[in-house]
Structure formats: C-alpha cells, structure tokens
Design an enzyme around this catalytic site. Structure first.
Site: not given
Ligand SMILES: Cc1ncc(COP(=O)(O)O)c(C=O)c1O
Length: 474
Positions: A191, A286, A314
């Site tokens: 994700y 990511d 985060k």
């Molecule tokens: C690996 C990863 N990338 C991107 C995101 C998206 O982050 P946000 O929820 O702050 O938009 C998340 C959210 O859990 C994530 O786990």
C-alpha cells in the site's frame, strides 16, 4: 545478477527472525466463541461493556461514511463495532467507557516512543505559544530535515508533506519527471496511500473491504501501473523485458506491513537494486511504515540496500500529520521551486508537526532503543506463536525490531497470495477475545503490529497470558 523466485529461498536473512509453526490437527479444534458468528465476521453479543462506544459510533455512522475517517478503523474485517477511544498514554489506551487496553496499533505506527510522551507534549506546548502554522519558513524545518538526512542513507534532500499518501504521490511524480518515463512497478499487497495510480492490488484497507480496485479511479491513472507478487524477482525481470526503456521506478514496502508482516527474502532487495540500476530506473522504498521503526535509518539501513528515493511518514511526525519524500540531491533538485516538478502544501512543515517529529527522533537516538524494541517484540511474537501452537492452531509470523505480525496459516508467507490463505474468521474470534482481555491489536489479519519503547515486560507477559487463554477458546 542473483535471481530468486517467489517460494524459493526458504531460509530468511540472518537478520530476520522467522517463527513458523503448524499443526494439521488445528482444523479439529472446537470453536467455542458463542458471541461471534462462525462464517461472517459479525459479532452478535460481547462481554465487553461498551455502551458509550456504541452510542457514539451509532451517531458517527450517520455523520461520516461508515462512521470513520479511515476504513480499517471501522472493524469491518473482525465484525462488531470499534471501541471509541478517549485517551492514550504510553503503551495504553482507554475507551470512552473506561475500559483499558494494551495498545499494539500505536496510531498505526507513529507512537514508537509511546503515546503522549511527556517531552513531546511539553515541547508542543512551548511551540504552540508561538503559533500553530506560519505558512513561511521556520528553523524547525531545518532541524528535522537535518535529522532525517543524517539518519536515512538515501536521503540527501527532503520535502515535508502532510501524510504518507502525499509523500507517495510526490515521489511518483518526481520519479516520472526525472526519468521522463511513465510506467511503474508496484507489488501486490503493498500500500502506498490512496492516490489513483497506487490503488491496484493495494493490500490492507482495500483487501479488508474486498474491493479489488476502487470505483472512481480512472483506467488512465492505473494504465501505467504494473504489478508483481512480492518476493518474485523473475516477474519483475519479465516486466522489465516487456517494457524496456519505459519503467520509471519500482516502488515497494521494503518490509510489507499492509498485507500483514512479510519480510523480503534474502537477495530480493539487492536484486531490485541491481535490475533498476541496469535499466536506468529508480528504486523507491516506501518507508512510511518501516522508517525509523526497523532501525534509525529505516529498512535501508537494516538491510544495507540504498534506494534512489524514499518516502517517510508516521514516526517522523511523532503523532501529528507528516509525510516526506527524499533522495539524491540531483533528483530532489527537480522539485519546485528548485526545479520544474510542482508540489506544494499549505500546512507542510508546520511547526507543531516538526516539533513532535524532532522530539520523537531525539528519543529514538538514545542508546539501546532498537535493542529494546527487538527484545520485547521478540518476546511478544514468540509468546503468541508458542501459545497458538500449544493450543493446536496453524500459525506463522515474525518480527523485526518494533514491527511484527502473525497469520492464522502454517505458512510460509512470502506474498499477499500466501497471506490470504489465513483463516480470517479465526482471526476475528481471536481479535475479540483479546479485546475482551484488554489487548488492542490492529482490527485486520492483513495489518502489521507495532510495539513501542513504552511497552513493558509486564505488558508483554499480560498479552501472552491473554493469548494463551483466548487460543484455548477458539
Ligand atoms: C507503506 C505505507 N505507505 C503509505 C501510507 C499512506 O500513509 P497515510 O495514511 O499517512 O496517507 C501508509 C499508511 O499506512 C503506509 O503504510
């Protein structure tokens, strides 16, 4: 070049800690959770006393879609309704009915030093006296930028944004701008936020709701998104052959958290590094979830593989809304106003978020932080899996530092397809049993769990004892 395929290379890397148990007799285990339906994940009757939560959530459903502002919070995959939270401190959480829980969600990752840390709160109070947002440069941005740059091997320059989604949107535009190419490769079950081009086989939230792709995402947005199973380098090689000279970047979670906890097989990250280099494509980690969680320098420090670009979120916001993307200077200098690639944000780099991030990273720098996370997370994961095995359940799982997961399948789990073999109905029964014992896990089989510096050995012991009890009842 080293090539590995999904399902090969059973042994995990020297740094990983796989724990796999299976028991073929588990299907005969008596199912005794009378309050939970067996087939659907709906909870009919709970012993948990949550009248205020019920009242508030009933009202919320009329006010906000599904009663929430982010889907997995709605408990759809474990049934019943969510508890409504009143407050958090350290490793604990209290709901509006006064029930107390040991929290392993940590606001989905940011709370790595514990919730509502006194130093973070004190620093926020001081910053707040000067205002909450300037919309103009502040010295705090430099402080956090320097901390991020010195910590994360791939980052020479950084752009702060307000969420992980924004960071991934920005990094994708940048990769395309820099390479002049359109196509990207992403992995099934990874994700990268909810921007259109990434909503293809996107793991957790989407999987939990059983939505293959979201309506409203135009085909044109995902046309250039190619996908491969995680840990499957031969599919990636084939995609590079079929789309020679067209692939801007490969993006992945270097350790997957959005299909449950899945580690890269030995050689997988190195092979991606090599194939992207050979094809003049960019490698993007990511690290919104893994950044500052697996090591101070993230998964890239832990595994010793340096990507071209990295996204963060985060933890670097210490519980306030922050994201970031960064990488090599020559690439980052394409970002406006240094370069032509446009990206902007009203609240980006605001002083409150910068302050919480600075304080959180400062605490993480103290010696022994990651050793402590490793110790307690290891005890927790082993304790849960041992208890599950003893009670006759097929389970597997693993952990790295402050991130862990377990599946209700014998495994091994190398990718999202393997993860989906889990007995999700059993997970739902386990979930509610644990909640009733005062343990708050992520409400989906397909989410990683998080520990923090505030979790004590007592918390871990209490959790394992609760698990031992609940496993007997499944
Ligand atoms: C690996 C990863 N990338 C991107 C995101 C998206 O982050 P946000 O929820 O702050 O938009 C998340 C959210 O859990 C994530 O786990």
């Amino acid at each position: 070049m080293e090539a590995i395929s999904a399902g090969t290379g059973i042994g995990l890397s020297w740094r990983s800690k796989p724990i796999t148990y299976s028991n073929p007799s588990s299907s005969r285990v008596t199912r005794r959770f009378s309050q939970i339906k067996m087939t659907a994940v709906s909870v009919e009757k709970k012993t948990l006393n949550i009248p205020k939560s019920e009242e508030i959530f009933k009202e919320a459903k009329d006010l906000m879609p599904g009663g929430v502002n982010s889907p997995v919070r709605a408990f759809n995959s474990v049934g019943g309704q969510p508890i409504v939270v009143d407050s958090v401190k350290g490793s604990h959480m209290w709901d509006v009915d006064g029930n107390e829980y040991i929290d392993y969600v940590g606001s989905w990752g940011p709370a790595i030093i514990g919730h509502a840390d006194d130093k973070v709160l004190a620093a926020l109070t001081e910053t707040m006296k000067k205002g909450t947002s300037f919309g103009a440069p502040s010295a705090l941005e430099n402080v956090l930028a320097k901390m991020v740059i010195s910590a994360v091997p791939s980052i020479e320059m950084v752009r702060f944004v307000n969420s992980g989604t924004e960071a991934c949107m920005g990094v994708l535009r940048l990769a395309r701008a820099f390479t002049g190419r359109q196509k990207i490769i992403k992995f099934e079950g990874c994700y990268h936020g909810h921007a259109d081009p990434f909503l293809v086989k996107a793991g957790s939230g989407v999987a939990t709701l059983g939505l293959p792709d979201s309506p409203g995402v135009p085909k044109s947005s995902t046309h250039d998104t190619l996908t491969s199973p995680y840990n499957d380098i031969s599919t990636v090689e084939n995609l590079f052959k079929a789309h020679r000279g067209e692939i801007a970047a490969v993006i992945l979670e270097p350790v997957v958290g959005n299909s449950g906890f899945i580690e890269p097989q030995p050689g997988f990250l190195d092979a991606l590094r090599q194939i992207t280099k050979e094809n003049d494509s960019l490698l993007i980690f990511d690290e919104v979830m893994t950044g500052f969680r697996l090591a101070y320098g993230g998964a890239q420090e832990y595994f010793g593989v340096t990507p071209d670009l990295t996204t963060l979120g985060k933890i670097i916001g210490g519980g306030l809304p922050v994201g970031a993307f960064g990488g090599r200077r020559e690439i980052m200098e394409m970002v406006a106003p240094a370069g032509p690639m446009y990206q902007a944000g009203t609240l980006s780099g605001n002083p409150l978020a910068m302050t919480a991030g600075i304080q959180t990273l400062t605490r993480l720098q103290e010696s022994g932080s990651y050793e402590y996370l490793d110790k307690i997370t290891g005890e927790l994961t082993k304790g849960i899996l041992d208890a599950g095995k003893k009670a006759g359940h097929e389970m597997c799982g693993g952990y790295i530092r402050g991130m862990y997961g377990f599946f209700f399948t014998g495994g091994p789990v190398y990718n999202f397809g393997d993860a989906k073999k889990s007995d999700t109905a059993k997970f739902a029964r386990f979930y509610w049993g644990m909640l009733e014992e005062g343990v708050y896990f992520a409400p989906s089989q397909f989410e990683a769990g998080f520990t923090s510096l505030a979790h004590t050995s007592g918390d871990i012991q209490q959790t394992i004892e609760a698990a031992e009890k609940v496993f007997q009842q499944l």
